[in-house]
Design a protein around this motif. Structure first.
Motif, PDB file in Angstrom:
ATOM      1  N   HIS A  30     -11.241  49.282  -6.239  1.00  0.00           N
ATOM      2  CA  HIS A  30     -12.549  49.528  -6.848  1.00  0.00           C
ATOM      3  C   HIS A  30     -12.478  50.603  -7.936  1.00  0.00           C
ATOM      4  O   HIS A  30     -13.403  50.764  -8.719  1.00  0.00           O
ATOM      5  CB  HIS A  30     -13.564  49.933  -5.774  1.00  0.00           C
ATOM      6  N   LEU A  31     -11.366  51.342  -7.986  1.00  0.00           N
ATOM      7  CA  LEU A  31     -11.193  52.317  -9.047  1.00  0.00           C
ATOM      8  C   LEU A  31     -10.803  51.669 -10.362  1.00  0.00           C
ATOM      9  O   LEU A  31     -10.828  52.311 -11.406  1.00  0.00           O
ATOM     10  CB  LEU A  31     -10.135  53.350  -8.643  1.00  0.00           C
ATOM     11  N   ALA A  32     -10.389  50.404 -10.323  1.00  0.00           N
ATOM     12  CA  ALA A  32     -10.114  49.693 -11.573  1.00  0.00           C
ATOM     13  C   ALA A  32     -11.393  49.605 -12.384  1.00  0.00           C
ATOM     14  O   ALA A  32     -12.497  49.546 -11.845  1.00  0.00           O
ATOM     15  CB  ALA A  32      -9.556  48.298 -11.290  1.00  0.00           C
ATOM     16  N   GLY A  33     -11.257  49.576 -13.682  1.00  0.00           N
ATOM     17  CA  GLY A  33     -12.415  49.492 -14.556  1.00  0.00           C
ATOM     18  C   GLY A  33     -11.959  49.473 -15.994  1.00  0.00           C
ATOM     19  O   GLY A  33     -10.789  49.695 -16.296  1.00  0.00           O
ATOM     20  N   LEU A  34     -12.896  49.195 -16.898  1.00  0.00           N
ATOM     21  CA  LEU A  34     -12.572  49.024 -18.303  1.00  0.00           C
ATOM     22  C   LEU A  34     -12.919  50.265 -19.117  1.00  0.00           C
ATOM     23  O   LEU A  34     -13.874  50.987 -18.797  1.00  0.00           O
ATOM     24  CB  LEU A  34     -13.337  47.827 -18.868  1.00  0.00           C
ATOM     25  N   SER A  35     -12.141  50.473 -20.175  1.00  0.00           N
ATOM     26  CA  SER A  35     -12.407  51.504 -21.160  1.00  0.00           C
ATOM     27  C   SER A  35     -12.070  50.944 -22.539  1.00  0.00           C
ATOM     28  O   SER A  35     -11.372  49.930 -22.647  1.00  0.00           O
ATOM     29  CB  SER A  35     -11.572  52.761 -20.898  1.00  0.00           C
ATOM     30  N   ILE A  36     -12.565  51.603 -23.569  1.00  0.00           N
ATOM     31  CA  ILE A  36     -12.245  51.237 -24.948  1.00  0.00           C
ATOM     32  C   ILE A  36     -11.500  52.402 -25.580  1.00  0.00           C
ATOM     33  O   ILE A  36     -11.984  53.533 -25.606  1.00  0.00           O
ATOM     34  CB  ILE A  36     -13.504  50.918 -25.773  1.00  0.00           C
ATOM     35  N   GLY A  37     -10.290  52.121 -26.086  1.00  0.00           N
ATOM     36  CA  GLY A  37      -9.501  53.143 -26.751  1.00  0.00           C
ATOM     37  C   GLY A  37      -9.632  53.029 -28.255  1.00  0.00           C
ATOM     38  O   GLY A  37      -9.488  51.938 -28.813  1.00  0.00           O
ATOM     39  N   ASP A  38      -9.898  54.134 -28.915  1.00  0.00           N
ATOM     40  CA  ASP A  38     -10.081  54.156 -30.369  1.00  0.00           C
ATOM     41  C   ASP A  38      -8.725  54.361 -31.047  1.00  0.00           C
ATOM     42  O   ASP A  38      -8.030  55.345 -30.789  1.00  0.00           O
ATOM     43  CB  ASP A  38     -11.035  55.291 -30.748  1.00  0.00           C
ATOM     44  N   LEU A  39      -8.344  53.444 -31.944  1.00  0.00           N
ATOM     45  CA  LEU A  39      -7.035  53.528 -32.582  1.00  0.00           C
ATOM     46  C   LEU A  39      -6.926  54.686 -33.563  1.00  0.00           C
ATOM     47  O   LEU A  39      -5.826  55.176 -33.831  1.00  0.00           O
ATOM     48  CB  LEU A  39      -6.718  52.219 -33.316  1.00  0.00           C
ATOM     49  N   THR A  40      -8.043  55.131 -34.107  1.00  0.00           N
ATOM     50  CA  THR A  40      -8.004  56.213 -35.080  1.00  0.00           C
ATOM     51  C   THR A  40      -7.875  57.576 -34.421  1.00  0.00           C
ATOM     52  O   THR A  40      -7.031  58.395 -34.803  1.00  0.00           O
ATOM     53  CB  THR A  40      -9.267  56.191 -35.962  1.00  0.00           C
TER      54      THR A  40
END
Length: 307
Positions: A277-287
């Motif tokens: 349940h600790l799995a989850g999504l994030s968005i990484g910024d390339l800049t």
């Protein structure tokens, strides 16, 4: 469950589709695996996820998306039985929820479809459970050709992982690991099977996933610096091997896709931990290298954009 996640990491790869950048009023649509085995449609508004099931969670079967062509999703189905682990591939429509298996051999662990729909590319397993060959068939599963045949050394099978198809359908990028050595990344010609090594640093250890940018110019490489998978990291590189950005975390991190704009990557955190349940999504910024968590995405992993 940790063993399942480690296996899924080695078979799943993705090609992102090109649409406009994400804004709060411009939702991003994805499909993702869920820790209970379901395949789910995700609507991402800003950094908040709203989900509905595409394939419900059947007993002992875990689904992971591998590619999106429009709303058509390729997926891997892992059946966890007492006697053996079985892997098969299939297709699903993220809008209609229709889905079907394409294989029943228990050894087909990853599927990519050519942009024109003419070809299937499948990673298959050897006798001992490792992914060892890349096979091409036509759209009906006939005219089989081994683009990358299985190879065995004195120390064991040469392993394949992390396949990603270029936007023009001419090249598959994959990691190839000779036992006892770091992974190397190759470009495979989808017509001839010719392999060309990319100038990517061998310091990445074991590469288990490769994602390609919408313009085909960058790869997001997910790797474990050591063989015990205690930590995993992501390096975004150009095809000449030069580094664009690196994402590290106090816990494990995996890149499943680039965002449709090509300005970021979709990340899964803590996929290998015992508490799924600790799995989850994030968005990484390339800049900037900043990582923003996605609210409402607990239990989701390996999300890929769809149109």
């Amino acid at each position: 469950m940790p063993r399942l996640r480690a296996l899924l990491l080695t078979v799943v790869a993705v090609a992102a589709t090109a649409v406009g950048p994400v804004r709060a009023a411009d939702p991003l649509f994805l499909v993702a695996g869920r820790a209970d085995g379901a395949l789910v449609h995700v609507t991402l508004v800003g950094r908040v996820a709203y989900t509905r099931e595409v394939i419900p969670a059947p007993p002992s079967i875990y689904h992971a998306p591998t590619q999106a062509v429009g709303t058509r999703i390729s997926f891997t189905a892992h059946t966890d039985t007492q006697s053996a682990d079985r892997y098969d591939v299939g297709v699903a429509d993220a809008e209609s929820n229709e889905h079907r298996r394409l294989t029943r051999d228990g050894r087909s662990a990853h599927l990519l479809l050519s942009p024109d729909g003419r070809w299937r590319y499948v990673l298959t397993m050897g006798r001992y459970g490792a992914l060892t060959s890349l096979v091409r068939t036509d759209a009906a599963g006939r005219n089989r050709k081994a683009l990358v045949p299985a190879r065995r050394t004195a120390r064991g099978d040469v392993r394949l992982s992390g396949t990603a198809l270029s936007p023009d359908g001419r090249t598959i990028y994959l990691a190839r690991t000779v036992p006892g050595t770091p992974s190397a990344i190759y470009a495979v010609d989808t017509t001839t099977g010719r392999l060309r090594a990319l100038p990517v640093p061998r310091t990445y250890g074991f590469v288990y996933n490769v994602a390609i940018s919408p313009d085909g110019r960058m790869l997001a490489i997910s790797y474990a610096p050591t063989t015990n998978f205690e930590t995993t990291e992501v390096a975004v590189v150009r095809l000449d091997g030069s580094l664009v950005q690196r994402f590290e975390a106090t816990s494990n991190v995996t890149a499943s896709a680039f965002t449709p704009s090509g300005l970021g990557v979709v990340l899964t955190r803590e996929l290998l931990l015992l508490d799924h349940h600790l799995a989850g999504l994030s968005i990484g910024d390339l800049t900037t290298g900043a990582v923003q968590p996605v609210a409402g995405s607990a239990g989701l992993f390996h999300a890929i954009p769809i149109r």
